[in-house]
Scaffold this motif. Structure first.
Motif, short mmCIF file in Angstrom:
data_model
loop_
_atom_site.label_atom_id
_atom_site.label_comp_id
_atom_site.label_asym_id
_atom_site.label_seq_id
_atom_site.Cartn_x
_atom_site.Cartn_y
_atom_site.Cartn_z
N PHE A 95 74.70 57.75 97.72
CA PHE A 95 76.06 58.44 98.35
C PHE A 95 75.09 59.56 99.20
N GLY A 96 74.27 60.20 98.76
CA GLY A 96 73.54 61.23 99.63
C GLY A 96 73.08 60.69 100.80
N TYR A 97 72.27 59.63 100.47
CA TYR A 97 71.59 58.83 101.77
C TYR A 97 72.63 58.55 102.93
N LEU A 98 73.78 57.91 102.42
CA LEU A 98 74.89 57.53 103.42
C LEU A 98 75.62 58.51 103.97
N LEU B 297 74.50 73.63 93.17
CA LEU B 297 73.69 74.03 94.17
C LEU B 297 72.69 73.06 94.77
N VAL B 298 72.63 72.19 94.14
CA VAL B 298 71.70 70.76 94.65
C VAL B 298 72.91 70.31 95.79
N VAL B 299 73.99 70.00 95.42
CA VAL B 299 74.83 69.25 96.31
C VAL B 299 75.05 70.32 97.62
N ALA B 300 75.31 71.46 97.50
CA ALA B 300 75.29 72.37 98.55
C ALA B 300 74.15 72.42 99.65
N LEU B 301 72.98 72.40 98.90
CA LEU B 301 71.91 72.33 99.47
C LEU B 301 71.76 71.32 100.50
N PHE B 302 71.86 69.93 99.81
CA PHE B 302 71.84 68.95 100.60
C PHE B 302 72.62 68.54 101.66
N TYR B 303 73.96 69.12 101.59
CA TYR B 303 75.00 68.97 102.61
C TYR B 303 74.61 70.13 103.78
N GLY B 304 73.68 71.42 103.34
CA GLY B 304 73.55 72.36 104.07
C GLY B 304 72.44 71.65 105.20
N LEU B 305 71.45 70.83 104.46
CA LEU B 305 70.47 70.39 105.39
C LEU B 305 71.05 68.99 106.10
#
Length: 624
Positions: free
Chosen positions: A231-234, A184-192
């Motif tokens: 990874f998320g930032y880049l 859920l967290v991964v999907a949320l960040f990708y969605g944002l």
């Protein structure tokens, strides 16, 4: 280091599937055997390089290259072992304080977070290995894919190990909730993702302050906390290809100077196994045991002599506390005072060569290892003297009328027995300073020295312990190097964002010039040491702050001593310093017992740190 149990309050679902247990055991045995073999090969390869160059004046041009290839494989396999055994470094302050049910869920979530990163980076690691296939190594003339393949191989094995550990240690409910939350967290960040880019540098706060802080607080291993945030930032806020992050992981984990880490870890285990540490302690006890507070002085001196070699303060303490504490308790010492002093000596001896922290800071900040080895001795003496003053104050009324003075003949005998052990740190330092071996190779001299001393002099060499020691070496190496790789990638991302330039401008313009910079650095590293432990803090901020230190006129070695001690104080000071709880675990003393006594020792360490910071000569006076 995580010192708390990982298992769920409920039985793991794997209990119903014996085949999974067999698969887990097979994975463990296979990876451990291969990693142990690599440690042995590394010792022989580097040792052969020293002998060939120094004795026969015929350098082995391929030895460093082969050692570097094997080192990356060792790092990745060690990370697999550490993950399977739950030995990756993480902050467990919150996890340890919740109910068993909540603890099981948090442990499952920590595993799921690690799995999320491994799954996200997996195919990029494969692409990276394929890219490296075109590069031919200069000495061995083989494809660099042989080396780069360790990354996708290790990541794949870590994914398998994490899944097996989830099933082994956790209930279905915990597994589903943990994996669901991670997804859920991964999907949320990708969605944002599209909404995050316009935030610009505010994303640094989102990912590297809140993201890292939240995951570390929840008990996610520090390496995976750094890696996920990077990874998320880049991936979400820049157009950087993820191959670049894999490359930074590779760069951080394969720096040849860091090969000293596993070899010194193994050397530390040898010193304990061969009885060398025990001989040093016995000599110091015979010398000072009849003095008020004498065994406390022995503890400080023993940590000075033993420290820095094993790569783990827990191992240093484990070699000393069981030998000294029973006699100290018999003389009426308070358990809390023993714990407090043991923890304080952990911080005091952080700069004793050949410290893994010194090697790490030399690697990431470009500081001479030989200079750090030379500069680290006297500052530790200064902090040790400050601790001795507190011991003297507290032991003035100690009654030692029943403690006999050891005859001079016995002291001399104990000194002669301990002499080979006492000489080892000086042999290691001399070999580096005189150019006999590099900081990477010198550990092989120490290993050979310890083996000979154990077999010939001390007649104490348990061959059955060698294999477990090699496996422990690989596990600790993997845990340390994965942090260094992740922190290297994170520091690179911060640099690319312009953060390091902005930080440099702020720090360079602090009021007070060099003194203001040192004061802020001390406060910052005390805080960082209590939250991140030493090596992650050094790797992450060393490359950013050392150039600023040079800019404001602070000597590299002087600055290294200041930040290492500041970090050490944070690491071993309660209530957040994980080193304090490590000391409690080793000494088998309730952590609460030491809180009454630790304050005086921490004040003494801070006084010593101020002296080291204020008088650069203490760190640089013996440099050539």
């Amino acid at each position: 280091m995580d010192l708390h149990p990982h298992a769920s309050a409920a039985p793991g679902v794997g209990a119903a599937w014996p085949s999974l247990h067999r698969l887990d055991a097979l994975l463990g045995r296979s990876v451990e055997a291969l990693a142990a073999l690599i440690v042995v090969v590394e010792i022989f390869v580097l040792g052969a390089g020293v002998v060939s160059r120094y004795a026969f004046h015929a350098p082995l041009v391929w030895s460093d290259e082969l050692a570097s290839i094997l080192f990356l494989w060792l790092s990745m396999l060690g990370a697999v072992i550490a993950l399977r055994r739950g030995e990756h470094m993480r902050m467990t302050g919150l996890v340890a304080r919740v109910s068993p049910v909540a603890r099981g869920q948090l442990n499952a979530l920590a595993l799921a977070a690690g799995l999320a990163f491994l799954a996200l980076i997996w195919h990029h690691a494969i692409d990276y290995a394929i890219e490296e296939q075109m590069i031919v190594t200069p000495a061995l003339e083989i494809s660099n894919a042989w080396r780069a393949a360790s990354l996708p191989t290790g990541i794949t094995l870590m994914i398998i190990a994490a899944l097996l550990r989830l099933v082994r240690d956790h209930s279905w409910r915990e597994i589903v909730i943990a994996l669901g939350l991670a997804a859920l967290v991964v999907a949320l960040f990708y969605g944002l993702g599209t909404s995050l880019k316009p935030l610009g540098k505010l994303n640094l706060i989102v990912f590297f302050v809140f993201g890292v802080g939240f995951s570390v607080l929840l008990g996610v291993p520090i390496a995976f906390s750094f890696a996920l945030a990077t990874f998320g930032y880049l991936a979400l806020t820049t157009s950087t290809p993820m191959l670049a992050m894999v490359g930074r992981l590779d760069e951080g984990m394969s720096h040849l100077i860091l090969l000293a880490v596993p070899l010194f870890v193994f050397l530390g285990a040898l010193i304990e196994m061969t009885g060398m540490a025990k001989a040093m302690i016995a000599f110091l006890a015979s010398l000072l045991g009849h003095v008020r507070g004498g065994l406390s002085y022995v503890l400080i001196g023993a940590m000075y002599l033993v420290s820095g070699i094993s790569g783990s303060k827990i191992a240093d303490m484990a070699a000393i506390a069981p030998v000294l504490f029973p006699e100290m308790k018999a003389r009426g010492a308070k358990e809390g005072d023993l714990l407090a002093l043991l923890s304080a000596t952990g911080a005091q001896t952080e700069t004793i060569p050949p410290s893994i922290v010194l090697i790490t800071i030399g690697s990431v900040a470009g500081v001479s290892i030989a200079a750090l080895f030379t500069g680290g001795l006297l500052p530790a003496v200064v902090l040790g003297a400050c601790l001795c003053f507190v011991v003297w104050l507290r032991s003035r009324d100690e009654d030692l009328s029943a403690v006999p003075r050891v005859p001079a003949r016995e002291i001399v005998k104990a000194g002669l027995i301990a002499l080979p052990a006492i000489l080892l740190p000086f042999v290691i330092r001399a070999a580096v300073v005189e150019g006999v071996a590099t900081a990477t190779e010198v550990s092989t001299i120490g290993v050979a020295y310890s083996v000979v001393a154990g077999l010939v002099i001390y007649r104490c060499f348990d061959w059955r312990r060698l294999y477990p020691m090699l496996v422990e070496t690989a596990s600790l190496t993997g845990a340390i190097l994965l942090i260094i790789g992740s922190a290297t990638a994170m520091a690179w991302a911060l640099t690319q964002s312009g953060f390091s330039r902005d930080l440099g401008a702020i720090m360079a313009n602090l009021p007070g010039g060099a003194w203001g910079f040192l004061a802020v650095s001390i406060v910052a590293f005390v805080i960082l040491g209590s939250v991140l432990e030493g090596i992650p803090a050094i790797v992450l901020f060393g490359p950013l702050l050392f150039p600023i230190a040079r800019q404001v006129g602070v000597n590299d070695v002087h600055y290294a001593m200041v930040v290492i001690f500041a970090m050490g104080i944070g690491l071993f000071a309660p209530p957040f310093g994980v080193g304090y709880y490590g000391a409690a675990a080793v000494s088998r003393i309730n952590p609460d017992a030491g809180l009454k006594y630790i304050g005086g020792y921490m004040i003494a360490l801070l006084v010593g740190l101020v002296l080291v910071a204020a008088i650069p000569w203490i760190s640089t006076g013996f440099l050539k």
